[in-house]
Scaffold this motif. Structure first.
Motif, PDB file in Angstrom:
ATOM      1  N   ASP A  26      19.836 -42.989 -19.992  1.00  0.00           N
ATOM      2  CA  ASP A  26      18.426 -43.319 -20.460  1.00  0.00           C
ATOM      3  C   ASP A  26      17.395 -42.543 -19.469  1.00  0.00           C
ATOM      4  N   ILE A  27      16.789 -41.644 -19.936  1.00  0.00           N
ATOM      5  CA  ILE A  27      15.753 -40.691 -19.152  1.00  0.00           C
ATOM      6  C   ILE A  27      14.367 -40.575 -19.777  1.00  0.00           C
ATOM      7  N   TYR A  28      14.149 -41.685 -20.449  1.00  0.00           N
ATOM      8  CA  TYR A  28      12.894 -41.525 -21.184  1.00  0.00           C
ATOM      9  C   TYR A  28      11.624 -41.540 -20.080  1.00  0.00           C
ATOM     10  N   ARG A  29      10.903 -40.736 -20.511  1.00  0.00           N
ATOM     11  CA  ARG A  29       9.596 -40.175 -19.682  1.00  0.00           C
ATOM     12  C   ARG A  29       9.881 -39.085 -18.577  1.00  0.00           C
ATOM     13  N   GLU A  30      11.331 -38.563 -18.643  1.00  0.00           N
ATOM     14  CA  GLU A  30      11.492 -37.540 -17.521  1.00  0.00           C
ATOM     15  C   GLU A  30      11.208 -36.073 -18.009  1.00  0.00           C
ATOM     16  N   ARG A  31      11.063 -35.236 -17.522  1.00  0.00           N
ATOM     17  CA  ARG A  31      10.537 -34.058 -17.807  1.00  0.00           C
ATOM     18  C   ARG A  31      11.829 -33.272 -17.944  1.00  0.00           C
ATOM     19  N   VAL A  32      12.150 -32.533 -18.956  1.00  0.00           N
ATOM     20  CA  VAL A  32      13.340 -31.626 -19.082  1.00  0.00           C
ATOM     21  C   VAL A  32      12.874 -30.303 -19.565  1.00  0.00           C
ATOM     22  N   ARG A  33      13.897 -29.353 -19.179  1.00  0.00           N
ATOM     23  CA  ARG A  33      13.653 -27.950 -20.044  1.00  0.00           C
ATOM     24  C   ARG A  33      14.966 -27.753 -20.944  1.00  0.00           C
ATOM     25  N   LEU A  34      14.406 -27.326 -22.173  1.00  0.00           N
ATOM     26  CA  LEU A  34      15.277 -27.128 -23.163  1.00  0.00           C
ATOM     27  C   LEU A  34      15.451 -25.708 -23.623  1.00  0.00           C
ATOM     28  N   TYR A  35      16.895 -25.063 -23.436  1.00  0.00           N
ATOM     29  CA  TYR A  35      16.978 -23.622 -23.666  1.00  0.00           C
ATOM     30  C   TYR A  35      17.483 -23.615 -25.157  1.00  0.00           C
ATOM     31  N   PHE A  36      16.955 -22.662 -25.935  1.00  0.00           N
ATOM     32  CA  PHE A  36      17.424 -22.468 -27.234  1.00  0.00           C
ATOM     33  C   PHE A  36      18.235 -21.144 -26.999  1.00  0.00           C
ATOM     34  N   LEU A  37      19.737 -21.261 -27.468  1.00  0.00           N
ATOM     35  CA  LEU A  37      20.589 -20.142 -27.264  1.00  0.00           C
ATOM     36  C   LEU A  37      21.119 -19.586 -28.333  1.00  0.00           C
ATOM     37  N   THR A  38      21.153 -20.164 -29.609  1.00  0.00           N
ATOM     38  CA  THR A  38      21.435 -19.465 -31.079  1.00  0.00           C
ATOM     39  C   THR A  38      21.106 -20.552 -32.067  1.00  0.00           C
ATOM     40  N   ARG A  39      20.921 -19.789 -33.365  1.00  0.00           N
ATOM     41  CA  ARG A  39      20.497 -20.846 -34.415  1.00  0.00           C
ATOM     42  C   ARG A  39      21.739 -20.979 -35.124  1.00  0.00           C
ATOM     43  N   LEU A  40      22.095 -22.239 -35.508  1.00  0.00           N
ATOM     44  CA  LEU A  40      23.315 -22.757 -36.048  1.00  0.00           C
ATOM     45  C   LEU A  40      22.925 -22.634 -37.709  1.00  0.00           C
ATOM     46  N   ARG A  41      21.797 -23.331 -38.038  1.00  0.00           N
ATOM     47  CA  ARG A  41      21.425 -23.267 -39.770  1.00  0.00           C
ATOM     48  C   ARG A  41      20.282 -23.916 -39.859  1.00  0.00           C
ATOM     49  N   ASN A  42      19.736 -23.914 -40.965  1.00  0.00           N
ATOM     50  CA  ASN A  42      18.487 -24.287 -41.445  1.00  0.00           C
ATOM     51  C   ASN A  42      18.744 -26.131 -41.316  1.00  0.00           C
ATOM     52  N   GLU A  43      17.569 -26.271 -41.410  1.00  0.00           N
ATOM     53  CA  GLU A  43      17.448 -27.860 -41.531  1.00  0.00           C
ATOM     54  C   GLU A  43      17.603 -28.180 -43.003  1.00  0.00           C
ATOM     55  N   GLN A  44      18.155 -28.989 -43.289  1.00  0.00           N
ATOM     56  CA  GLN A  44      18.358 -29.472 -44.825  1.00  0.00           C
ATOM     57  C   GLN A  44      18.436 -30.911 -45.096  1.00  0.00           C
ATOM     58  N   SER A  45      18.066 -31.195 -46.284  1.00  0.00           N
ATOM     59  CA  SER A  45      18.302 -32.519 -46.771  1.00  0.00           C
ATOM     60  C   SER A  45      19.675 -32.943 -47.594  1.00  0.00           C
ATOM     61  N   PHE A  46      20.067 -33.824 -46.981  1.00  0.00           N
ATOM     62  CA  PHE A  46      21.431 -34.308 -47.556  1.00  0.00           C
ATOM     63  C   PHE A  46      21.452 -35.558 -48.549  1.00  0.00           C
ATOM     64  N   PRO A  47      22.444 -35.624 -49.289  1.00  0.00           N
ATOM     65  CA  PRO A  47      22.524 -36.818 -50.462  1.00  0.00           C
ATOM     66  C   PRO A  47      22.340 -38.025 -49.816  1.00  0.00           C
ATOM     67  N   SER A  48      23.056 -38.256 -48.655  1.00  0.00           N
ATOM     68  CA  SER A  48      23.145 -39.309 -48.000  1.00  0.00           C
ATOM     69  C   SER A  48      23.317 -39.180 -46.386  1.00  0.00           C
ATOM     70  N   THR A  49      23.096 -40.270 -45.938  1.00  0.00           N
ATOM     71  CA  THR A  49      23.412 -40.276 -44.208  1.00  0.00           C
ATOM     72  C   THR A  49      24.970 -40.054 -43.899  1.00  0.00           C
TER      73      THR A  49
END
Length: 321
Positions: free
Chosen positions: A267-290
């Motif tokens: 649990d690290i809520y409220r902690e400040r982090v640095r997030l690096y984007f390395l490569t794109r995997l895919r588009n966000e998409q809507s799925f028929p079900s969870t």
């Protein structure tokens, strides 16, 4: 590196400087080239290598609706400038009063009288002073008169085009984070605090960090291979990140940045982090079900584990906060 946040007012600025002036958004390869040139020339002249940047971005003050979303925050910009060897960075508060100052007055009162600049370098397209009346040609001419050297900053070209902050912004906004990294000489990253969300990821079996970005510009909606540096653990972890609106679960939701961190459950809520984007995997998409959504997440996570097996986070060339 010393940072002066009121260099035209109460701060005591350095004298005998070799100076570069610019917005330096992203501190891309072109910026790095000129800043390292400043450092080299300052060493040769026994002067102080300095940079001057404006905050906020002039367009944000003068034409806010046209202002670009910036790649880097001011604090990120300062960290990246420091890495080039610059000794002093002057953060000039950009105000309407400064915007009304004639370019020649700025050169005389700031460049010459206050800073006693030996040499100054600006980008070929950089403009300053009232009505953007100052450019490198004006600096060169006034330098001859007032005893300093001025020149265009050296440029860096990739794929037949000059590296610029505009190119970087376009690449990030389109989600082309690997292309942006080639222009920046580093991975795209955002800083932000971890918020407490609705724990949807935990319910699906893939807990996530909900990161509230401090950066104005984040990559386009989609799923990315990422790495997250968590200061309290002193480590960088591999992760898979969704930038999006979670269409399978919610409709008309605000954009969120949610990272599933591999082999991490603290649990690290409220902690400040640095997030690096390395490569794109895919588009966000809507799925028929969870169920379908969970199956795709498993595939994403499996692929990420394979990638990080070959590229452990500790071996990546990342700029730590």
């Amino acid at each position: 590196m010393d940072v002066l946040r009121d260099p035209l007012g109460n701060d005591d600025p350095p004298q005998r400087t070799v100076l570069s002036i610019g917005n330096f958004d992203g501190v891309h390869l072109g910026h790095q080239a000129v800043l390292r040139h400043v450092v080299e020339r300052a060493r040769e002249l026994e002067a102080v290598p300095a940079a001057m940047t404006l905050d906020p971005h002039p367009v944000k003050l003068l034409r806010p609706r046209q202002a670009p979303r910036l790649v880097s925050t001011l604090e990120q910009r300062l960290q990246l400038i420091e890495r080039t060897g610059i000794a002093v960075t002057m953060v000039v508060p950009f105000t309407h009063r400064l915007a009304r100052m004639e370019a020649v007055d700025f050169v005389r009162s700031v460049i010459v009288d206050r800073l006693q600049v030996r040499e100054v370098y600006i980008g070929a397209n950089f403009r300053f002073g009232a009505d953007r009346g100052g450019d490198v040609n004006l600096l060169v001419a006034m330098g001859r008169e007032l005893g300093f050297v001025a020149a265009s900053a050296p440029t860096v070209v990739t794929d037949g085009e000059v590296v610029s902050s505009t190119r970087v912004r376009r690449a990030v906004a389109a989600g082309r984070v690997e292309n942006a990294a080639r222009l920046l000489g580093r991975s795209v990253y955002v800083d932000g605090s971890v918020l407490e969300g609705k724990r949807l990821g935990t319910k699906l079996g893939f807990p996530t960090l909900n990161v509230e970005s401090e950066n104005e510009l984040v990559p386009a909606l989609g799923v990315y291979l990422t790495a997250v540096h968590i200061p309290s653990f002193g480590r960088t972890f591999g992760s898979v990140t969704n930038v999006g609106v979670r269409p399978t679960v919610y409709e008309n939701s605000v954009t969120t940045i949610e990272s599933h961190v591999l082999d991490f459950a603290a649990d690290i809520y409220r902690e400040r982090v640095r997030l690096y984007f390395l490569t794109r995997l895919r588009n966000e998409q809507s799925f028929p079900s969870t169920t379908d959504l969970m199956a795709q997440i498993r595939r994403d996570v499996s692929g990420a584990r394979g990638w990080f097996a070959d590229h452990p986070p500790e071996t990546l060339d990342l700029i730590l906060p």
